[in-house]
Design a protein around this motif. Structure first.
Motif, PDB file in Angstrom:
ATOM      1  N   ARG A 189      14.716  30.984  61.740  1.00 62.69           N
ATOM      2  CA  ARG A 189      15.660  30.988  60.851  1.00 62.69           C
ATOM      3  C   ARG A 189      15.919  32.385  60.647  1.00 62.69           C
ATOM      4  N   ASP A 190      16.409  32.687  62.195  1.00 65.68           N
ATOM      5  CA  ASP A 190      17.540  33.383  62.228  1.00 65.68           C
ATOM      6  C   ASP A 190      17.865  34.869  60.954  1.00 65.68           C
ATOM      7  N   VAL A 191      16.588  35.907  60.151  1.00 68.47           N
ATOM      8  CA  VAL A 191      16.459  35.812  59.754  1.00 68.47           C
ATOM      9  C   VAL A 191      17.310  37.313  59.506  1.00 68.47           C
ATOM     10  N   THR A 237      16.573  25.771  42.329  1.00 66.95           N
ATOM     11  CA  THR A 237      16.018  25.191  43.766  1.00 66.95           C
ATOM     12  C   THR A 237      17.976  25.044  45.013  1.00 66.95           C
ATOM     13  N   LEU A 238      17.539  25.781  46.412  1.00 67.62           N
ATOM     14  CA  LEU A 238      18.162  26.472  47.006  1.00 67.62           C
ATOM     15  C   LEU A 238      17.892  25.968  48.204  1.00 67.62           C
ATOM     16  N   PHE A 239      18.551  25.258  48.958  1.00 67.28           N
ATOM     17  CA  PHE A 239      18.195  24.286  50.226  1.00 67.28           C
ATOM     18  C   PHE A 239      18.665  25.446  51.492  1.00 67.28           C
ATOM     19  N   ASP A 240      18.143  25.729  53.046  1.00 66.44           N
ATOM     20  CA  ASP A 240      18.443  25.917  53.675  1.00 66.44           C
ATOM     21  C   ASP A 240      18.391  25.015  55.450  1.00 66.44           C
ATOM     22  N   VAL A 241      19.729  25.245  56.057  1.00 66.44           N
ATOM     23  CA  VAL A 241      19.000  24.702  56.912  1.00 66.44           C
ATOM     24  C   VAL A 241      20.290  25.200  58.765  1.00 66.44           C
ATOM     25  N   SER A 242      19.145  25.043  59.629  1.00 68.72           N
ATOM     26  CA  SER A 242      19.107  25.637  60.738  1.00 68.72           C
ATOM     27  C   SER A 242      19.549  24.773  61.691  1.00 68.72           C
TER      28      SER A 242
END
Length: 822
Positions: free
Chosen positions: A192-194, A762-767
């Motif tokens: 997730r490249d935190v 609500t939030l969305f993440d992508v990688s």
């Protein structure tokens, strides 16, 4: 089912396997294999290498063959949660042993190295050939190695963790521990490249993150409804903060994050009943591994970072690691930077399998700014003048700043006496100093566009050292197996804080004029607050049968603190509370991988200061009942936890109804909820992390009585998250990884009377990643829908926006020996 792991760390660690240095020099054919396959490398900086995997061959299009068996120890006891890996070059299949010690793993026909690793045992590296003859059986026996602890723990391989050194300080498998634990592995951090602690915890059940919205100074989070941003932060099992929010850990220097849910005072001393977060620092490792990363992203972000390390001698008795980072970046708010310089050299000396000494150092400098105090009109509520832009800066350029320097020096020592006793000692000294000014908003004028402002300054210097001494014994009495831990720890902190206040000119929040002058803040607070804690604890993990485990532990703490007024000369207040805390729990291990458990635990936290009548405040106390079910399925690389908890916190401070200048400790809070969490690698290349949390937290005692039944501020009732990631391991798309996640945070109360209720969001993440030879290309995005939301609003004058869309791209290069470069 098994999984293909192609994360950055696993992908490259798989290429470096132990072969003696002398063999490298004497066997030219082995040298050729090392050069052509990328499996054997010379040591960093030109030292003799300990590095090569034997020759291997794999046809990824060939039919899969199943390899299965059981992993046991020298006494024929099953080993739960051992990592079993088939490796050939960049091909990597991994699974874990289940509750009966069995494993099952499939891979295409070919020749591999079979690796088996488990904390406390010597690793196995054996050649294995999978042929078209069909399924094969291979039972394995592990030899006892160095006892596991936070001293010698290495980064868990893969996406799914099966043990933790934090909850019991012994590395007990998660399925045997009668407490809820979430482990964020190094693979998850990389995938997730935190970029922050908040981001690392975003998908963890029961954890609310970014409590105060977008704030680049600190990480704010709560566990099971209780703030853990200060007393709940630990580093390598040692106390890291002492009640002041002051430091921030660079996540690139971490190999693992453990989240322990519920009271944990029995092993760690003073703490709130919600739990704690333990940050496990990267350690030097026995093989050469190096990476260099260039990073670019939103808000003009430019960053370069590197992680270099390996052995310094042929037998890897001496090892080193250097982690560093430089960042120049803006943020979503004008005039607020996010710059950082960081370096962390570390060294390990392991003269034998019985003794390990690791030295950890780090230095960090931050240049950033404050979170914004925005009015509710124009953020949470409508304003006839329009929406306040999210990049609005309420401060004053040239006046506002926030600078922080922090460094630490630690050592982790462990010596194993024979087969039973181990002695460990961990020590860290840290020093954190920050200084900053802020012109913050104090509400809108009647025209709803003129923002009143005030000048504020704050400086804090904290010096702290902590030491933990442990004697650990593992033995058998008849058929009963016992693991006994006795410990004595001590910590001392001294915090000097100076705060000032001044008037500041108002600004038009929609058209701010920054060409104004703010007077130097006049100090109104200057205190020196030394504090110490000394605790002795005893824990016994008793396995009556292979299926029945009991956990018994107790601790006595003695604490001391003083508050010295250096500005007005008020009398020094001193407090010396002491308290006994404990934990009792039981677990039943079934043969199918189900493990029901139950536990009862307590906590305490000293409260600084005295009331109006000069009486010292009593410690806040807490207790928790927790029951649940853990499931580690056979033949599946996954771990599932379902838990129910009931926490009560007493002696909570609240205003005295009979004296507005006094505070009384008559309040109580109850937090009751359910948590579900599943982490799995379901099939070749597919990783899943899902969680659901419901927390019904209420005030149960309060004055006035009208607040009874209200919800404490800024604690979400519901948290739901799902993150998936798939890496293609064959075909034209081999090396491509795609991931995505969704996070829902429920409604929260803004103030104690619950007059402000903030809506959920609500939030969305992508990688996306692509692996090509020694390179990796990665793009990650958080809140990719660029949702504008308000996670905090504690009054009509103080609200703040949440983090906007942030996209970051990486270009990474990995290698083993430095001779590959020069």
């Amino acid at each position: 089912m098994q999984t293909v792991r192609r994360s950055v760390s696993s992908f490259w660690k798989a290429s470096f396997r132990p072969v003696s240095c002398s063999a490298m020099h004497e066997n030219k054919r082995l040298k050729l294999y090392a050069a052509t396959l990328g499996c054997g490398v010379l040591l960093a900086l030109g030292a003799p290498a300990r590095a090569a995997q034997t020759a291997c061959k794999v046809d990824r299009h060939a039919p899969a063959v199943r390899l299965s068996g059981t992993v046991t120890d020298q006494s024929n006891g099953v080993v739960i949660g051992a990592n079993v890996t088939l490796v050939c070059g960049d091909y990597h299949e991994q699974t874990q042993t289940t509750a009966d010690g069995s494993y099952s793993i499939s891979a295409p026909q070919g020749s591999y190295t079979l690796e088996v690793k488990s904390p406390g045992y010597q690793a196995i590296h054996e050649p294995v050939r999978l042929s078209e003859a069909g399924a094969q059986l291979k039972n394995l026996k592990l030899q006892v190695g160095t006892a596991v602890s936070i001293v010698s723990v290495t980064a868990p391989t893969g996406y799914v963790a099966t043990s933790s050194t934090t909850a019991t300080k012994t590395g007990l498998p998660l399925i045997e521990t009668p407490q809820t634990i979430s482990v964020i592995t190094g693979d998850q951090l990389v995938q997730r490249d935190v970029q922050s602690m908040n981001q690392a915890l975003n998908y963890t059940a029961g954890v609310g993150t970014a409590t105060y919205g977008a704030d680049p100074r600190f990480d704010w989070f709560n566990i099971r409804g209780f703030d853990e941003s200060t007393y709940g932060m630990y580093r390598d099992n040692l106390r890291w903060q002492s009640g002041q929010v002051e430091g921030e850990i660079e996540p690139y220097d971490l190999q693992e994050i453990d989240v322990i849910k519920g009271p944990s005072s029995v092993l760690y001393g003073q703490n709130t009943p919600g739990g704690l977060v333990n940050l496990v620092t990267k350690r030097p490792e026995a093989y050469p591994s190096n990476e260099l990363i260039a990073q670019f992203g939103s808000f003009d972000r430019k960053q370069v970072q590197g992680d270099f390390g390996g052995p310094l001698d042929a037998n890897a008795h001496l090892r080193y690691r250097i982690v560093g980072l430089y960042r120049n970046s803006g943020t979503q708010v004008n005039y607020v930077p996010d710059d950082r310089d960081f370096i962390a050299p570390s060294f390990t000396w392991a003269p034998s399998s019985r003794t390990t000494l690791t030295i950890l150092t780090d230095y960090q400098h931050d240049n950033t700014g404050w979170s914004q105090f925005l009015p509710a009109q124009g953020t949470l509520y409508a304003n006839p003048n329009g929406k306040i832009p999210t990049d609005t800066f309420t401060g004053q350029p040239g006046f506002d700043f926030f600078h922080r320097q922090q460094w630490s020096l630690a050592y982790l020592f462990e010596h194993h006496f024979g087969k039973i006793w181990t002695f460990r000692q961990a020590f860290r000294y840290s020093r954190i100093a920050f200084d900053g000014n802020d012109a913050f908003g104090g509400g809108l004028a009647p025209d709803l566009k003129t923002l009143y402002r005030f000048g504020y300054s704050d400086a804090l210097t904290l010096g702290m050292y902590a030491v933990d001494n442990q004697a650990f014994a593992q033995f058998k009495t008849g058929k009963v197996q016992q693991s006994v831990l006795a410990g004595l720890d001590y910590s001392h902190a001294d915090a000097l804080q100076i705060s000032g206040f001044s008037a500041a000119p108002s600004i038009d929040i929609y058209k701010p004029d920054y060409h104004q002058t703010i007077a130097t803040p006049v100090p109104y607070l200057k205190t020196d607050q030394p504090s110490w804690q000394n605790g002795v604890y005893l824990q016994d993990l008793v396995k009556f049968t292979p299926k029945i485990i009991a956990t018994l532990s107790g601790r006595e703490d003695w604490t001391g603190m003083a508050t010295k007024d250096l500005l007005f000369g008020a009398p020094t207040t001193k407090q010396n509370p002491s308290r006994f805390t404990g934990r009792v729990g039981g677990t039943y291990l079934s043969s199918i991988g189900l493990a029901p458990y139950f536990s009862y635990s307590t906590s305490f936290l000293p409260t600084t200061g005295v009331n109006f009548y000069g009486q010292p405040f009593k410690p806040t106390t807490g207790n928790q009942y927790e029951g649940g079910l853990k499931y580690q399925p056979r033949h599946t690389n996954s771990f599932i936890t379902a838990s129910f908890y009931n926490i009560n916190e007493n002696n909570v401070q609240e205003p005295d109804p009979n004296n507005p200048n006094n505070t009384v400790q008559t309040g109580s809070v109850r937090s009751r909820g359910v948590e579900l969490e599943a982490v799995a690698s379901l099939m070749h290349g597919l990783d899943v992390h899902a969680s659901y949390s419901y927390d019904d937290e209420k005030v149960t005692k309060a004055v006035p009585a009208s607040e009874i039944g209200t919800r404490p501020v800024l604690i979400p009732k519901d948290l739901i998250s799902l993150h998936t990631h798939y890496t293609f391991s064959s075909g034209l798309l081999s090396g491509l990884g795609l991931g995505g996640g969704v996070r829902y945070t429920g409604t929260v109360a803004g103030d104690a009377a619950n007059t402000f209720i903030l809506p959920g969001y609500t939030l969305f993440d992508v990688s996306g990643q692509y692996y090509w030879k020694s390179m990796e290309f990665q793009v990650t995005g958080t809140n990719v829908g660029d949702k504008i939301y308000v996670p905090i609003c504690t009054s009509i004058s103080y609200c703040n926006y949440g983090s906007r869309r942030n996209v970051i791209g990486n270009v990474q290069y990995h290698w083993g020996s430095w001779r590959h470069i020069f």
